[in-house]
Each structure stands twice: as structure tokens, then as C-alpha cells.
Design a protein around this motif. Sequence first.
Motif, PDB file in Angstrom:
ATOM      1  N   ASN A   1       0.838  -1.193   0.000  1.00  0.00           N
ATOM      2  CA  ASN A   1       0.000   0.000   0.000  1.00  0.00           C
ATOM      3  C   ASN A   1       0.875   1.245   0.000  1.00  0.00           C
ATOM      4  O   ASN A   1       1.937   1.296   0.607  1.00  0.00           O
ATOM      5  CB  ASN A   1      -0.968   0.016   1.192  1.00  0.00           C
ATOM      6  CG  ASN A   1      -0.294  -0.208   2.521  1.00  0.00           C
ATOM      7  OD1 ASN A   1       0.356  -1.231   2.737  1.00  0.00           O
ATOM      8  ND2 ASN A   1      -0.447   0.742   3.428  1.00  0.00           N
ATOM      9  N   VAL A   2       0.401   2.267  -0.708  1.00  0.00           N
ATOM     10  CA  VAL A   2       1.110   3.545  -0.785  1.00  0.00           C
ATOM     11  C   VAL A   2       0.503   4.577   0.150  1.00  0.00           C
ATOM     12  O   VAL A   2       1.033   5.685   0.281  1.00  0.00           O
ATOM     13  CB  VAL A   2       1.136   4.084  -2.227  1.00  0.00           C
ATOM     14  CG1 VAL A   2       1.860   3.107  -3.139  1.00  0.00           C
ATOM     15  CG2 VAL A   2      -0.275   4.366  -2.744  1.00  0.00           C
ATOM     16  N   ASP A   3      -0.589   4.212   0.786  1.00  0.00           N
ATOM     17  CA  ASP A   3      -1.231   5.125   1.726  1.00  0.00           C
ATOM     18  C   ASP A   3      -2.073   4.328   2.709  1.00  0.00           C
ATOM     19  O   ASP A   3      -2.205   3.107   2.601  1.00  0.00           O
ATOM     20  CB  ASP A   3      -2.095   6.177   0.998  1.00  0.00           C
ATOM     21  CG  ASP A   3      -3.345   5.577   0.333  1.00  0.00           C
ATOM     22  OD1 ASP A   3      -3.572   4.345   0.430  1.00  0.00           O
ATOM     23  OD2 ASP A   3      -4.104   6.335  -0.282  1.00  0.00           O
TER      24      ASP A   3
ATOM     25  N   GLY B   1      -7.677  -4.424  -9.275  1.00  0.00           N
ATOM     26  CA  GLY B   1      -8.226  -3.929 -10.532  1.00  0.00           C
ATOM     27  C   GLY B   1      -7.509  -4.492 -11.742  1.00  0.00           C
ATOM     28  O   GLY B   1      -6.652  -5.373 -11.640  1.00  0.00           O
ATOM     29  N   HIS B   2      -7.848  -3.965 -12.927  1.00  0.00           N
ATOM     30  CA  HIS B   2      -7.341  -4.480 -14.201  1.00  0.00           C
ATOM     31  C   HIS B   2      -6.126  -3.716 -14.717  1.00  0.00           C
ATOM     32  O   HIS B   2      -5.590  -4.075 -15.775  1.00  0.00           O
ATOM     33  CB  HIS B   2      -8.443  -4.431 -15.264  1.00  0.00           C
ATOM     34  CG  HIS B   2      -9.604  -5.344 -14.973  1.00  0.00           C
ATOM     35  ND1 HIS B   2      -9.672  -6.641 -15.438  1.00  0.00           N
ATOM     36  CD2 HIS B   2     -10.731  -5.147 -14.232  1.00  0.00           C
ATOM     37  CE1 HIS B   2     -10.800  -7.206 -15.020  1.00  0.00           C
ATOM     38  NE2 HIS B   2     -11.452  -6.324 -14.288  1.00  0.00           N
ATOM     39  N   SER B   3      -5.685  -2.671 -13.996  1.00  0.00           N
ATOM     40  CA  SER B   3      -4.610  -1.849 -14.551  1.00  0.00           C
ATOM     41  C   SER B   3      -3.528  -1.522 -13.520  1.00  0.00           C
ATOM     42  O   SER B   3      -2.924  -0.455 -13.563  1.00  0.00           O
ATOM     43  CB  SER B   3      -5.198  -0.548 -15.124  1.00  0.00           C
ATOM     44  OG  SER B   3      -5.949   0.146 -14.133  1.00  0.00           O
ATOM     45  N   GLY B   4      -3.309  -2.449 -12.567  1.00  0.00           N
ATOM     46  CA  GLY B   4      -2.188  -2.294 -11.659  1.00  0.00           C
ATOM     47  C   GLY B   4      -2.499  -1.641 -10.334  1.00  0.00           C
ATOM     48  O   GLY B   4      -1.576  -1.366  -9.564  1.00  0.00           O
ATOM     49  N   GLN B   5      -3.779  -1.395 -10.069  1.00  0.00           N
ATOM     50  CA  GLN B   5      -4.145  -0.802  -8.784  1.00  0.00           C
ATOM     51  C   GLN B   5      -5.065  -1.745  -8.009  1.00  0.00           C
ATOM     52  O   GLN B   5      -5.774  -2.565  -8.585  1.00  0.00           O
ATOM     53  CB  GLN B   5      -4.872   0.546  -8.971  1.00  0.00           C
ATOM     54  CG  GLN B   5      -4.023   1.634  -9.590  1.00  0.00           C
ATOM     55  CD  GLN B   5      -4.081   1.605 -11.103  1.00  0.00           C
ATOM     56  OE1 GLN B   5      -5.146   1.491 -11.693  1.00  0.00           O
ATOM     57  NE2 GLN B   5      -2.920   1.674 -11.737  1.00  0.00           N
ATOM     58  N   GLY B   6      -5.035  -1.591  -6.682  1.00  0.00           N
ATOM     59  CA  GLY B   6      -5.916  -2.357  -5.815  1.00  0.00           C
ATOM     60  C   GLY B   6      -6.377  -1.507  -4.656  1.00  0.00           C
ATOM     61  O   GLY B   6      -5.905  -0.387  -4.454  1.00  0.00           O
ATOM     62  N   LEU B   7      -7.305  -2.060  -3.885  1.00  0.00           N
ATOM     63  CA  LEU B   7      -7.856  -1.328  -2.746  1.00  0.00           C
ATOM     64  C   LEU B   7      -8.190  -2.317  -1.634  1.00  0.00           C
ATOM     65  O   LEU B   7      -8.894  -3.306  -1.860  1.00  0.00           O
ATOM     66  CB  LEU B   7      -9.112  -0.557  -3.141  1.00  0.00           C
ATOM     67  CG  LEU B   7      -9.791   0.266  -2.046  1.00  0.00           C
ATOM     68  CD1 LEU B   7      -8.891   1.402  -1.587  1.00  0.00           C
ATOM     69  CD2 LEU B   7     -11.135   0.796  -2.529  1.00  0.00           C
ATOM     70  N   THR B   8      -7.665  -2.039  -0.435  1.00  0.00           N
ATOM     71  CA  THR B   8      -8.016  -2.803   0.755  1.00  0.00           C
ATOM     72  C   THR B   8      -8.942  -1.957   1.620  1.00  0.00           C
ATOM     73  O   THR B   8      -8.601  -0.830   1.973  1.00  0.00           O
ATOM     74  CB  THR B   8      -6.753  -3.180   1.553  1.00  0.00           C
ATOM     75  OG1 THR B   8      -5.935  -4.038   0.757  1.00  0.00           O
ATOM     76  CG2 THR B   8      -7.109  -3.897   2.845  1.00  0.00           C
ATOM     77  N   THR B   9     -10.105  -2.497   1.944  1.00  0.00           N
ATOM     78  CA  THR B   9     -11.116  -1.786   2.732  1.00  0.00           C
ATOM     79  C   THR B   9     -11.432  -2.602   3.978  1.00  0.00           C
ATOM     80  O   THR B   9     -11.683  -3.808   3.890  1.00  0.00           O
ATOM     81  CB  THR B   9     -12.397  -1.577   1.917  1.00  0.00           C
ATOM     82  OG1 THR B   9     -12.085  -0.831   0.734  1.00  0.00           O
ATOM     83  CG2 THR B   9     -13.442  -0.817   2.725  1.00  0.00           C
ATOM     84  N   THR B  10     -11.417  -1.940   5.145  1.00  0.00           N
ATOM     85  CA  THR B  10     -11.566  -2.647   6.414  1.00  0.00           C
ATOM     86  C   THR B  10     -12.544  -1.932   7.327  1.00  0.00           C
ATOM     87  O   THR B  10     -12.457  -0.710   7.503  1.00  0.00           O
ATOM     88  CB  THR B  10     -10.201  -2.742   7.134  1.00  0.00           C
ATOM     89  OG1 THR B  10      -9.272  -3.414   6.287  1.00  0.00           O
ATOM     90  CG2 THR B  10     -10.327  -3.492   8.451  1.00  0.00           C
TER      91      THR B  10
ATOM     92  N   GLN C   1      -8.876   2.428   4.705  1.00  0.00           N
ATOM     93  CA  GLN C   1      -8.665   2.065   3.304  1.00  0.00           C
ATOM     94  C   GLN C   1      -7.199   2.256   2.943  1.00  0.00           C
ATOM     95  O   GLN C   1      -6.528   3.167   3.441  1.00  0.00           O
ATOM     96  CB  GLN C   1      -9.558   2.889   2.371  1.00  0.00           C
ATOM     97  CG  GLN C   1     -11.027   2.484   2.440  1.00  0.00           C
ATOM     98  CD  GLN C   1     -11.817   2.988   1.258  1.00  0.00           C
ATOM     99  OE1 GLN C   1     -11.764   4.152   0.921  1.00  0.00           O
ATOM    100  NE2 GLN C   1     -12.572   2.090   0.621  1.00  0.00           N
ATOM    101  N   GLN C   2      -6.719   1.364   2.070  1.00  0.00           N
ATOM    102  CA  GLN C   2      -5.325   1.379   1.637  1.00  0.00           C
ATOM    103  C   GLN C   2      -5.276   1.213   0.121  1.00  0.00           C
ATOM    104  O   GLN C   2      -5.820   0.250  -0.420  1.00  0.00           O
ATOM    105  CB  GLN C   2      -4.551   0.241   2.314  1.00  0.00           C
ATOM    106  CG  GLN C   2      -4.499   0.339   3.832  1.00  0.00           C
ATOM    107  CD  GLN C   2      -4.209  -0.999   4.486  1.00  0.00           C
ATOM    108  OE1 GLN C   2      -5.095  -1.851   4.584  1.00  0.00           O
ATOM    109  NE2 GLN C   2      -2.981  -1.196   4.934  1.00  0.00           N
ATOM    110  N   SER C   3      -4.623   2.147  -0.570  1.00  0.00           N
ATOM    111  CA  SER C   3      -4.417   2.046  -2.014  1.00  0.00           C
ATOM    112  C   SER C   3      -3.217   1.153  -2.280  1.00  0.00           C
ATOM    113  O   SER C   3      -2.151   1.344  -1.679  1.00  0.00           O
ATOM    114  CB  SER C   3      -4.180   3.432  -2.618  1.00  0.00           C
ATOM    115  OG  SER C   3      -5.284   4.284  -2.405  1.00  0.00           O
ATOM    116  N   LEU C   4      -3.363   0.199  -3.186  1.00  0.00           N
ATOM    117  CA  LEU C   4      -2.321  -0.785  -3.458  1.00  0.00           C
ATOM    118  C   LEU C   4      -1.723  -0.567  -4.844  1.00  0.00           C
ATOM    119  O   LEU C   4      -2.444  -0.259  -5.798  1.00  0.00           O
ATOM    120  CB  LEU C   4      -2.890  -2.208  -3.391  1.00  0.00           C
ATOM    121  CG  LEU C   4      -3.786  -2.560  -2.202  1.00  0.00           C
ATOM    122  CD1 LEU C   4      -4.248  -4.007  -2.322  1.00  0.00           C
ATOM    123  CD2 LEU C   4      -3.079  -2.310  -0.881  1.00  0.00           C
ATOM    124  N   THR C   5      -0.413  -0.742  -4.948  1.00  0.00           N
ATOM    125  CA  THR C   5       0.231  -0.814  -6.250  1.00  0.00           C
ATOM    126  C   THR C   5       0.512  -2.283  -6.543  1.00  0.00           C
ATOM    127  O   THR C   5       1.192  -2.967  -5.762  1.00  0.00           O
ATOM    128  CB  THR C   5       1.516   0.041  -6.313  1.00  0.00           C
ATOM    129  OG1 THR C   5       2.160  -0.176  -7.566  1.00  0.00           O
ATOM    130  CG2 THR C   5       2.467  -0.268  -5.164  1.00  0.00           C
TER     131      THR C   5
END
Length: 265
Positions: A207-209, A232-241, A254-258
Amino acid sequence: MDTTAPETAYFRRVGDRRFVPTHHAGGAWSSGEQHFSPVAGLIVHEILRARTDRPDLVLSRIGFDILGRIAFEEFEIRVETIRPGRTIELVEATVVIGGRDTISARAWFLGAQDTGIVAGGEPDRLPAPDSLAPWSLTPVWPGGYIESIEARQVGVPEPGRATAWITTAVDLVEGEDADPLASYIALVDTANGIAVRQEPTKWMFPNVDMTIHLYRQPEAPWVGMDTSVVFGHSGQGLTTTVLHDLRGPIGYAQQSLTLRPQPTS
């Protein structure tokens, strides 16, 4: 100082605003990095330490941006109030490693008052951790931080979906009492590691944030995490808790993923 004594904290203070990590702060993606989770708690510890004159305001949201590699070396935390106010304040903290800004955090503090008469809308509570079986994360993740925590599993994890309780016996800062809020937030970044969609030996998804929103102040020592991960389909993800303590739900993270494949040798 007895350098042979066992380390019992994630960090040692070596100056008014300077710290060194212990082996408990070791990262999961690289042995030469610190895990972000205890650093996040330390940032909150330092923010609260700088704000002892405003107990009337409580943390509502804190957002962390990871600006670069969190090297396993001495670092400094700077704290500044950038929007003072009577009922609302915005505070900024910066972690500096090797002369570079490495983590930036901004926290909103809001006035506290009794609104119990209109409270509602919370998710369901989780089963208590003392009723659940231990769950080891070390088969999936390396590093001193992962070794330092205790987990209890709620239900059966699936790829991208897991619920668990996390706690630790390790202090945040050697010889210092940490506020329950700081101790709680020191464990929240674990969320991205409990609901893996792909094996971390094959895919990287750091995660970047991390952004945490609270509608109630959490209580330590247990952190409950009801976590979902989307790739996702273009190199990003999202963790939600959905975040919980022993009294019930307290907010969201929430955490933005690379997202990228692990390099092949």
C-alpha cells in the motif's frame, strides 16, 4: 544501556523527535525496511504528545501517504498544527529518514460531545477474540513485525476476504506509555496482509497510503478487522476494512495498493 537485553518495544527514542527501530519493526516486503504499521502508531503517539493542551478535541480522520522506502534506520518525526481552531484542528506530521520526507500524515481533530441520543448505523459486532482459535501469519509473511503480533481468525479466510483480531505484547516506544489510540493504530496496517488475493511470493501489492476514519475512539489492546481486497485491471488495488475494538465497530480504513508481479530471477 544493556544491549544484550531482549527488545520489548518497536522503537527506542534517541532524541526529542528521533527514533531507531528494533527488530520487531522489521518489514514484510523487505528485510531492509520497516513495516509501516508500527510507524503509523508512532506518528499518532508523537501527534498526541504534541497536543496535550487540547484534550477537548479527538481524532476523527488520519491519512498517511508513504512517499518512499521506509529504510530500517534512525528517523525523525516533525509535528505541526496547520489549521488551529476552537472546535476543529488539522495537524500534519512528517517522517524524515536520511534527510528525505518518507511519510506524510494529516489528522483532523474534532470537538467531542455527547451525541448518544442520535447514534446509530453501525455494522454488527465481531465474535470476541477469546472465543477464537489462534491464527499464524508467519507462513505467508516474513519480518519482525509479523512475528510480533498475535492473531485470532474469524471464520475461514478466502482470497481477498478475511476477518481477524490482532494484538501484540510489544510496546510502541521503549520506556514510554502509549495512548490506546496510538497503540490501536499501530496495528491497523496489518489489514492488507490478512486477506491476500495472491501469494506475496508471486505478486507484490504494497500500500502507498492508509486513511482511517473514526466515529468512536478505539480501545486497545485488540484490533478487529473485517477486510476486503479488490485488485483492478490496470495495476491498482484497494483494501477496505471495517475496524472494531472489543466494544464493537469504531470506523473504517482504506489502503491504495500498487499491484505488480514479483520479478523473476
